[in-house]
Every structure is written in C-alpha cells, then in structure tokens.
Design an enzyme around this catalytic site. Structure first.
Site, PDB file in Angstrom:
ATOM      1  N   CYS A 177      -0.567   4.133   2.090  1.00 13.30           N
ATOM      2  CA  CYS A 177      -0.406   3.987   3.545  1.00 13.30           C
ATOM      3  C   CYS A 177       1.049   4.226   3.968  1.00 13.30           C
ATOM      4  CB  CYS A 177      -0.783   2.582   4.023  1.00 13.30           C
ATOM      5  SG  CYS A 177      -2.143   1.817   3.168  1.00 13.30           S
ATOM      6  N   ASP A 178       1.996   3.665   3.206  1.00  8.79           N
ATOM      7  CA  ASP A 178       3.382   3.610   3.685  1.00  8.79           C
ATOM      8  C   ASP A 178       4.360   4.509   2.930  1.00  8.79           C
ATOM      9  OD1 ASP A 178       2.532   1.601   5.421  1.00  8.79           O
ATOM     10  OD2 ASP A 178       2.935   0.016   3.966  1.00  8.79           O
TER      11      ASP A 178
ATOM     12  N   CYS B  63       0.839  -1.205   0.000  1.00  9.91           N
ATOM     13  CA  CYS B  63       0.000   0.000   0.000  1.00  9.91           C
ATOM     14  C   CYS B  63       0.871   1.251   0.000  1.00  9.91           C
ATOM     15  CB  CYS B  63      -0.938  -0.003   1.206  1.00  9.91           C
ATOM     16  SG  CYS B  63      -2.007   1.451   1.251  1.00  9.91           S
TER      17      CYS B  63
END
Ligand code: NDP
Length: 245
Positions: free
Chosen positions: A74-75, A71
């Site tokens: 997200c990261d 992701c």
C-alpha cells in the site's frame, strides 16, 4: 467498491455504517447490535476482515504513518521511501514478500528478525536471501524509532550479544501477521486457534446454520481481494438458496 455499493443500494440494501458490538446467534432471527440499534436477520455474512498487527515500542506510535507502516504494497511507493534504506520486521512469507517488493523503491532493505531462522517457505526465503539489496539482522528486536518530521532511524538490539545498533532507515514495515476481527462474536462461532472463523471446507458455512463468513476473517493463508470477493459472492449465492427453501 463504490460501484459495488451502488449496485447493492439499487437492489434495496440498507447500509448502516456502525460498529457491531454484540451478536446473538443463539436463535433465529439472529440479532446484531450496534451503538445505536439492533437489527434482526435470518442470515448473516461475517466479513469483518483481519487487521495487520503492530509492535509498540518507543517512537512507534509517533512515527506511525510518518515512515512506519504495516503494508509495503500500500505505502512502499510513497516518495519518502524512494532510494532510502528501509526495514521490515518479521520472518514469515509476508516479510519476505514485502522486503523483496520494497527493493524496487528503497536503496537497501533490512529484514529485522527476532530468531536465527525464518518460518517463511523456502522459495520465499531464497528470493529474499539472494536479493543483493536485502540484508538480514538475525536475533534482533527493535527498541526505538526516532526521527524529526518523519522516521530517520531505529535502535535495534541483538539478543545474542545484547549490543544496540543504530540503523539509519526512512521506512519501517511491520510484517508480523494479522489479527482477525472476531472478538465481537464472543465465542458464538467456532474459531481456529488464531481466532479466525472456521468454515466447512469448500464452503463459507460457519458452525451456526445461517451464518456465513467471507474474506480475511476466515482466510489466513491467501488474504487476497479476489479470494474475499469469491467467498463473499459465494455466501450471497448460498443465502439466496437458503432463503428460497
Ligand atoms: P506469519 O505468522 O507466518 O509470520 C509472522 C512473523 O512475524 C514470524 O516470523 C514471527 O516470528 C514474526 N513475529 C510475530 N510476532 C512478532 C513480534 N511480536 N515481534 C517480532 N516478530 C514477530 O505471518 P505472515 O503474515 O508472514 O503469513 C501468514 C500466512 O500467509 C502464512 O500462512 C503465509 O504462508 C501466508 N503468506 C503467503 C505468501 C505467499 O506465499 N506469497 C505471502 C504472504 C503470506 P517467529 O517466526 O519468531 O514466530
């Protein structure tokens, strides 16, 4: 989400944090079996989501969460990826979107794709192909991830020439699709060919009366929090009506 949970509790919801192993939708009340109990219910909303698929090759588990992720949104902003070369595996819209997103943080982004064409929509492909920070490695598969405390590189094989190249990257993002969490349903709801729960168009009704599906488990296209929230609240509304009449 914590506030949503508190609101549910205030209205008398009981929450069991357990894995559902089995369901029985053959008659009402429906039965839902977890590791420690079986609960019965007149209506059920299946909202078990979909999990990003991962590839498994030498080093992929060792560096999972230490440079390898599924992701980018997200990261991607993590310090270990800042101003470093990064790679994305996949050729669909997710891969294009993630690669473009990562150019905000990385010094360069490689898209590693197993074929010589993308399946992504033209507009998303164009965005990636015209981004000067993105380079595509066509017909390529990743065979190894290596590093020390975190990922520092990949071994990538070109399937046409059989040549293995060394790609120095600090981040690798899988963008190869998602798998819906529907195995536990054991064929009791109609699913599409990819395993997503089929709902009647424009509704959250499944093939079993009284069982509804909301969020990513029935939505492989939009997969957004707002869509999940919309289908979730629509299900609750329908259940309210269902229980009244
Ligand atoms: P897709 O299934 O569309 O694409 C998956 C990609 O991963 C394919 O290119 C596939 O390669 C590749 N792949 C799959 N398995 C492997 C493997 N084992 N090894 C290497 N590569 C692999 O998934 P997406 O998540 O990209 O998209 C899902 C849906 O969500 C689509 O309908 C898409 O349009 C939509 N979406 C839309 C967005 C937008 O419009 N902004 C953003 C993100 C998603 P191959 O092509 O060779 O099969």
């Amino acid at each position: 989400m914590d506030r949503c949970r508190s609101q549910s509790l205030r209205f008398g919801t009981q929450v069991f944090t357990e894995t559902v192993n089995k369901v029985d939708f053959s008659s009402t009340p429906f039965k839902i079996t977890t590791d420690s109990k079986t609960v019965v219910a007149d209506t059920v909303v299946v909202a078990t989501g979909a999990v990003a698929k991962r590839l498994h090759f030498s080093g992929s588990d060792t560096f999972w969460n230490r440079g390898i992720s599924a992701c980018a949104v997200c990261d991607g902003a993590a310090p270990i990826f800042r101003n470093k070369p990064l790679a994305v595996i996949g050729g669909g819209d997710s891969a294009m979107e993630e690669a473009n997103f990562l150019t905000k943080y990385g010094s360069k982004v490689y898209i590693i794709h197993r074929r010589d064409t993308f399946r992504a929509s033209k507009i998303m492909q164009n965005r990636a192909l015209t981004n000067p920070k993105i380079e595509v490695l066509w017909n390529s598969v990743t065979e190894e991830a290596y590093g020390e405390r975190s990922l520092t590189g990949l071994k990538v094989r070109n399937m046409v020439t059989d040549e293995v190249s060394d790609l120095k990257v600090s981040g690798l993002f899988f963008a190869i699709g998602h798998e819906p969490a529907t195995k536990f349903l054991d064929g009791q709801l109609e699913l599409d060919s990819d395993g997503y729960v089929l709902t009647k168009p424009g509704t959250t009704q499944t093939s079993v009366r009284g069982v509804f599906a909301a969020g990513d488990v029935q939505d492989k296209k939009y997969r957004q929090a707002i869509t999940a929230a919309g289908t979730g609240s629509f299900s609750c509304f329908v259940i309210f009506v269902h229980l009244q009449f």
